[in-house]
Design a protein around this motif. Structure first.
Motif, short mmCIF file in Angstrom:
data_model
loop_
_atom_site.label_atom_id
_atom_site.label_comp_id
_atom_site.label_asym_id
_atom_site.label_seq_id
_atom_site.Cartn_x
_atom_site.Cartn_y
_atom_site.Cartn_z
N ILE A 46 0.56 -1.19 0.02
CA ILE A 46 -0.14 0.04 0.02
C ILE A 46 0.89 1.43 0.06
N THR A 47 0.47 2.10 -0.97
CA THR A 47 1.19 3.49 -0.94
C THR A 47 0.45 4.66 -0.05
N VAL A 48 1.04 5.15 0.89
CA VAL A 48 0.44 6.32 1.28
C VAL A 48 0.90 7.56 0.71
N GLY A 49 0.11 8.11 -0.11
CA GLY A 49 0.41 9.32 -0.90
C GLY A 49 0.47 10.76 -0.02
N GLU A 50 -0.45 10.79 1.02
CA GLU A 50 -0.64 11.95 1.71
C GLU A 50 -1.49 11.82 2.71
N VAL A 51 -1.23 12.61 3.73
CA VAL A 51 -1.92 12.63 5.06
C VAL A 51 -2.41 14.23 5.53
N LEU A 65 -3.33 3.93 -1.82
CA LEU A 65 -3.51 3.30 -3.05
C LEU A 65 -2.70 2.01 -3.08
N PRO A 66 -3.26 0.92 -3.42
CA PRO A 66 -2.97 -0.40 -3.41
C PRO A 66 -1.78 -0.40 -4.60
N LEU A 67 -0.69 -0.89 -4.32
CA LEU A 67 0.42 -1.17 -5.47
C LEU A 67 -0.14 -2.26 -6.28
N GLY A 68 0.37 -1.99 -7.58
CA GLY A 68 0.08 -3.17 -8.64
C GLY A 68 -1.44 -3.28 -9.03
N GLY A 69 -2.19 -2.44 -8.70
CA GLY A 69 -3.52 -2.35 -8.95
C GLY A 69 -4.51 -3.42 -8.27
N GLY A 70 -4.17 -3.54 -6.94
CA GLY A 70 -4.83 -4.24 -5.93
C GLY A 70 -6.41 -3.78 -6.00
N ASP A 71 -7.26 -4.67 -5.25
CA ASP A 71 -8.52 -4.21 -5.13
C ASP A 71 -8.65 -3.15 -4.00
N THR A 73 -11.32 -1.64 -2.87
CA THR A 73 -12.41 -1.99 -1.80
C THR A 73 -11.86 -2.78 -0.58
N VAL A 74 -11.16 -3.96 -1.09
CA VAL A 74 -10.80 -4.91 0.03
C VAL A 74 -9.65 -4.07 0.85
N MET A 75 -8.91 -3.29 0.24
CA MET A 75 -8.00 -2.64 0.93
C MET A 75 -8.60 -1.73 1.88
N LEU A 76 -9.35 -0.79 1.39
CA LEU A 76 -9.97 0.14 2.29
C LEU A 76 -10.61 -0.46 3.79
N ARG A 81 -11.09 -1.82 9.34
CA ARG A 81 -11.17 -2.82 10.41
C ARG A 81 -9.66 -2.81 11.42
N ALA A 82 -8.53 -2.48 10.55
CA ALA A 82 -7.52 -2.37 11.60
C ALA A 82 -7.01 -0.72 11.98
N LYS A 83 -8.13 0.00 11.65
CA LYS A 83 -7.96 1.17 12.19
C LYS A 83 -7.38 1.52 13.97
N PRO A 84 -8.32 0.75 14.72
CA PRO A 84 -7.77 0.88 16.12
C PRO A 84 -6.26 0.51 16.39
N GLU A 85 -5.98 -0.68 15.95
CA GLU A 85 -4.64 -0.95 16.02
C GLU A 85 -3.65 -0.13 15.44
N ILE A 86 -3.86 0.36 14.14
CA ILE A 86 -2.97 1.15 13.56
C ILE A 86 -2.86 2.55 14.26
N ARG A 87 -4.16 3.18 14.87
CA ARG A 87 -3.97 4.29 15.58
C ARG A 87 -2.97 3.89 17.03
N HIS A 88 -3.16 2.71 17.51
CA HIS A 88 -2.32 2.50 18.79
C HIS A 88 -0.84 2.36 18.37
N GLN A 89 -0.51 1.73 17.25
CA GLN A 89 0.95 1.66 16.80
C GLN A 89 1.48 3.07 16.54
N LEU A 90 0.49 3.83 15.71
CA LEU A 90 1.22 5.12 15.46
C LEU A 90 1.26 6.02 16.74
#
Length: 141
Positions: A46-51, A65-71, A73-76, A81-90
């Motif tokens: 996954i590429t994080v272009g901007e925040v 954006l998923p690299l290599g043309g990934g799906d 919808t699946v990525m979002l 779903r992982a937002k709480p864990e991502i926020r905790h890690q950040l």
């Protein structure tokens, strides 16, 4: 007499830009390590272009954006779903008083760039631009 700037739109502050870039780098690093407990995220790049952080720094919109043309919808769905864990890690890696609430959106920058290139390569547009370049300036005549 000085002009009032209250009616003029302003861009993000230096603080917002710094925090946005810090989140972008930290999020990119977190996603590239694959330490999250979300299987779909481990299987894709996954590429994080901007925040973009809000002025109060309580919320941040992450353009991904998923690299290599990934799906997309699946990525979002997986990121949400992982937002709480991502926020905790950040929050652990960043030196901020509060970790902002994260919102994930698809980065459409490359689509807009492609559309702009397509428009600029159109024969009518090129002809108009060249005609404007050849027109004499009328500022003093």
């Amino acid at each position: 007499m000085s002009k009032s700037r209250s009616s003029e739109p302003r861009g993000p502050s230096q603080r917002q830009l710094r925090v946005g870039e810090l989140i972008r780098r930290s999020l990119s690093e977190l996603l590239s390590r694959g330490d999250l407990h979300e299987p779909e995220l481990s299987a894709m790049s996954i590429t994080v272009g901007e925040v973009r952080a809000t002025p109060d720094l309580k919320r941040a919109t992450c353009f991904v954006l998923p690299l290599g043309g990934g799906d997309e919808t699946v990525m979002l769905d997986a990121l949400r779903r992982a937002k709480p864990e991502i926020r905790h890690q950040l929050a652990r890696t960043m030196k901020l008083k509060h970790a902002p609430d994260l919102k994930f959106e698809i980065d459409r920058t490359f689509d807009r760039m492609d559309e702009t290139r397509r428009l600029l390569s159109d024969e009518k547009v090129r002809r108009d631009v060249e005609a404007a370049d050849r027109a004499p300036e009328e500022d003093g005549e």
